[in-house]
Design a protein around this motif. Structure first.
Motif, PDB file in Angstrom:
ATOM      1  N   TYR A  88      40.331  44.962  36.721  1.00 43.03           N
ATOM      2  CA  TYR A  88      39.814  44.180  37.839  1.00 43.03           C
ATOM      3  C   TYR A  88      39.358  42.810  37.320  1.00 43.03           C
ATOM      4  N   SER A  89      39.403  41.841  38.193  1.00 47.39           N
ATOM      5  CA  SER A  89      38.811  40.538  37.914  1.00 47.39           C
ATOM      6  C   SER A  89      38.130  40.046  39.182  1.00 47.39           C
ATOM      7  N   ASP A  90      36.901  39.533  39.034  1.00 52.44           N
ATOM      8  CA  ASP A  90      36.153  38.968  40.165  1.00 52.44           C
ATOM      9  C   ASP A  90      35.701  37.573  39.777  1.00 52.44           C
ATOM     10  N   TYR A  91      35.675  36.672  40.764  1.00 48.57           N
ATOM     11  CA  TYR A  91      35.328  35.289  40.474  1.00 48.57           C
ATOM     12  C   TYR A  91      34.290  34.755  41.446  1.00 48.57           C
ATOM     13  N   ALA A  92      33.491  33.818  40.958  1.00 48.95           N
ATOM     14  CA  ALA A  92      32.540  33.133  41.833  1.00 48.95           C
ATOM     15  C   ALA A  92      33.298  32.272  42.835  1.00 48.95           C
ATOM     16  N   ALA A  93      32.757  32.215  44.052  1.00 49.90           N
ATOM     17  CA  ALA A  93      33.410  31.426  45.099  1.00 49.90           C
ATOM     18  C   ALA A  93      33.525  29.957  44.707  1.00 49.90           C
ATOM     19  N   SER A  94      32.582  29.485  43.901  1.00 47.57           N
ATOM     20  CA  SER A  94      32.557  28.063  43.539  1.00 47.57           C
ATOM     21  C   SER A  94      33.771  27.639  42.710  1.00 47.57           C
ATOM     22  N   VAL A  95      34.415  28.590  42.026  1.00 42.13           N
ATOM     23  CA  VAL A  95      35.570  28.253  41.176  1.00 42.13           C
ATOM     24  C   VAL A  95      36.820  29.046  41.545  1.00 42.13           C
ATOM     25  N   LYS A  96      36.703  29.887  42.560  1.00 41.46           N
ATOM     26  CA  LYS A  96      37.842  30.719  42.946  1.00 41.46           C
ATOM     27  C   LYS A  96      39.026  29.823  43.320  1.00 41.46           C
ATOM     28  N   GLY A  97      40.194  30.226  42.885  1.00 42.62           N
ATOM     29  CA  GLY A  97      41.389  29.428  43.121  1.00 42.62           C
ATOM     30  C   GLY A  97      41.748  28.569  41.923  1.00 42.62           C
ATOM     31  N   ARG A  98      40.762  28.327  41.048  1.00 41.96           N
ATOM     32  CA  ARG A  98      41.009  27.527  39.835  1.00 41.96           C
ATOM     33  C   ARG A  98      40.875  28.357  38.570  1.00 41.96           C
ATOM     34  N   ILE A  99      40.340  29.578  38.683  1.00 43.72           N
ATOM     35  CA  ILE A  99      39.924  30.336  37.506  1.00 43.72           C
ATOM     36  C   ILE A  99      40.758  31.606  37.336  1.00 43.72           C
ATOM     37  N   THR A 100      40.993  31.949  36.065  1.00 40.82           N
ATOM     38  CA  THR A 100      41.595  33.230  35.724  1.00 40.82           C
ATOM     39  C   THR A 100      40.865  33.772  34.493  1.00 40.82           C
ATOM     40  N   ILE A 101      40.472  35.035  34.575  1.00 37.84           N
ATOM     41  CA  ILE A 101      39.872  35.724  33.421  1.00 37.84           C
ATOM     42  C   ILE A 101      40.723  36.954  33.170  1.00 37.84           C
ATOM     43  N   TRP A 121      27.265  31.801  36.831  1.00 44.39           N
ATOM     44  CA  TRP A 121      28.216  32.877  36.552  1.00 44.39           C
ATOM     45  C   TRP A 121      29.571  32.509  37.132  1.00 44.39           C
ATOM     46  N   LEU A 122      30.627  32.595  36.320  1.00 45.85           N
ATOM     47  CA  LEU A 122      31.955  32.194  36.759  1.00 45.85           C
ATOM     48  C   LEU A 122      32.823  33.372  37.181  1.00 45.85           C
ATOM     49  N   GLY A 123      32.719  34.485  36.474  1.00 44.02           N
ATOM     50  CA  GLY A 123      33.542  35.626  36.826  1.00 44.02           C
ATOM     51  C   GLY A 123      33.557  36.671  35.725  1.00 44.02           C
ATOM     52  N   ARG A 124      34.356  37.734  35.941  1.00 48.35           N
ATOM     53  CA  ARG A 124      34.385  38.861  35.008  1.00 48.35           C
ATOM     54  C   ARG A 124      35.719  39.586  35.072  1.00 48.35           C
ATOM     55  N   THR A 125      35.985  40.319  34.023  1.00 47.14           N
ATOM     56  CA  THR A 125      37.110  41.239  34.006  1.00 47.14           C
ATOM     57  C   THR A 125      36.603  42.567  33.454  1.00 47.14           C
ATOM     58  N   TYR A 126      37.185  43.667  33.949  1.00 49.60           N
ATOM     59  CA  TYR A 126      36.759  44.975  33.475  1.00 49.60           C
ATOM     60  C   TYR A 126      37.815  46.020  33.783  1.00 49.60           C
ATOM     61  N   TYR A 127      37.776  47.098  33.020  1.00 45.39           N
ATOM     62  CA  TYR A 127      38.720  48.200  33.153  1.00 45.39           C
ATOM     63  C   TYR A 127      37.992  49.444  33.628  1.00 45.39           C
ATOM     64  N   ARG A 128      38.610  50.141  34.547  1.00 44.31           N
ATOM     65  CA  ARG A 128      38.034  51.385  35.013  1.00 44.31           C
ATOM     66  C   ARG A 128      39.083  52.479  34.852  1.00 44.31           C
ATOM     67  N   ASN A 143      41.837  42.796  21.329  1.00 40.09           N
ATOM     68  CA  ASN A 143      40.470  43.095  21.749  1.00 40.09           C
ATOM     69  C   ASN A 143      39.699  41.815  22.080  1.00 40.09           C
ATOM     70  N   GLN A 144      40.212  41.075  23.027  1.00 40.59           N
ATOM     71  CA  GLN A 144      39.588  39.825  23.419  1.00 40.59           C
ATOM     72  C   GLN A 144      39.858  39.559  24.889  1.00 40.59           C
ATOM     73  N   PHE A 145      39.197  38.551  25.435  1.00 40.98           N
ATOM     74  CA  PHE A 145      39.477  38.145  26.809  1.00 40.98           C
ATOM     75  C   PHE A 145      39.409  36.635  26.905  1.00 40.98           C
ATOM     76  N   PHE A 146      40.029  36.112  27.953  1.00 40.06           N
ATOM     77  CA  PHE A 146      40.246  34.680  28.073  1.00 40.06           C
ATOM     78  C   PHE A 146      39.633  34.121  29.352  1.00 40.06           C
ATOM     79  N   LEU A 147      39.349  32.827  29.281  1.00 42.29           N
ATOM     80  CA  LEU A 147      38.980  32.048  30.462  1.00 42.29           C
ATOM     81  C   LEU A 147      39.973  30.908  30.593  1.00 42.29           C
ATOM     82  N   GLN A 148      40.531  30.760  31.800  1.00 38.56           N
ATOM     83  CA  GLN A 148      41.321  29.577  32.109  1.00 38.56           C
ATOM     84  C   GLN A 148      40.761  28.959  33.377  1.00 38.56           C
ATOM     85  N   LEU A 149      40.459  27.676  33.314  1.00 45.70           N
ATOM     86  CA  LEU A 149      39.940  26.945  34.472  1.00 45.70           C
ATOM     87  C   LEU A 149      40.831  25.731  34.675  1.00 45.70           C
TER      88      LEU A 149
END
Lengths: 127, 111
Positions: free
Chosen positions: A63-76, A49-56, A83-89
């Motif tokens: 909000y966006s949360d990321y796995a520690a293994s890729v944190k600092g390199r990842i944006t979701i 699992w790399l991470g997630r984005t969600y609206y409340r 009506n879409q979402f992105f991954l950048q690593l």
């Protein structure tokens, strides 16, 4: 019926940025009862699992949360108009070679689960 | 490497039963609910069990889940040829600021 359609390049050079898009139909990226995730799978790292984005709506924020293994390199990030979402690593290495999936998460009274998955995109990091 | 350990493989003949274990710790299985997925070659994982033992509609009763302490299990009874696949457990882990963690995966072979 929810469908997730992934798009993006299958080949990325080392040190460059991996970018993938997940287009959603049958649901809204702004839904307050789900989260939108990226998960990858490789023979060496298994399912990760790399991470997630969600609206409340309660706080009217994303909000966006990321796995520690890729944190600092990842944006979701979400893109509401399409009506879409992105991954950048960023700064990818051959270790980032994997099949990447976009996935919907939903919580119900008796638990939670990843229910809808994109078709998967094999991304190879190589020069 | 994964923090959830599964046996690499299990096998059985048609009609038999197999049980797949998933061993974790207090920060994951010991405090959160476990899900199980089946993955056929070239396809995305498919949900089999959620909330430790709940079956989504459409999943045969032959599949059942259980949990005790820091371990969980998936049992498949009355094995069928179409059950030959990879199986994964997954759970939320409270460590490292929180993350979902998957098991190492178990290949089930129907002999």
């Amino acid at each position: 019926q929810v469908q997730l359609q992934q798009s993006g390049p299958g080949l990325v050079k080392p040190s460059q940025t991996l970018s993938l898009t997940c287009a959603i139909s049958g649901d809204s990226v702004s839904s307050s009862i789900v989260t939108w995730n990226w998960i990858r799978q490789s023979p060496s790292r298994g399912l990760e699992w790399l991470g997630r984005t969600y609206y409340r709506s309660k706080l009217s924020r994303w909000y966006s949360d990321y796995a520690a293994s890729v944190k600092g390199r990842i944006t979701i990030n979400p893109e509401t108009s399409q009506n879409q979402f992105f991954l950048q690593l960023n700064s990818v290495t051959p270790e980032d070679t994997a099949v990447y999936y976009c996935v919907r998460y939903v919580a119900v009274r008796t638990g939670w689960y990843f229910d809808y998955w994109g078709q998967g995109t094999l991304v190879t990091v190589s020069s | 490497q994964s923090v959830l350990t599964q046996p690499p493989s299990e096998s059985g003949t048609p009609g038999q039963g197999v049980t797949i274990s998933c061993s974790g710790s207090s920060s994951n299985i010991g405090s959160n609910t476990v899900n199980w997925y089946q993955q056929l070659p070239g396809t995305a994982p498919k949900l089999l069990i959620y909330g430790d033992h709940q079956r989504p509609s459409g999943v045969p009763e032959r599949f059942s889940g259980s949990k005790s302490g820091t371990s969980a299990s998936l049992a498949i009874s009355g094995l069928r040829s179409e059950d030959e696949a990879d199986y994964y457990c997954v759970v939320w882990d409270d460590s490292l600021n929180g993350r979902y963690v998957f098991g190492t995966g178990t290949k089930v072979t129907v002999l």
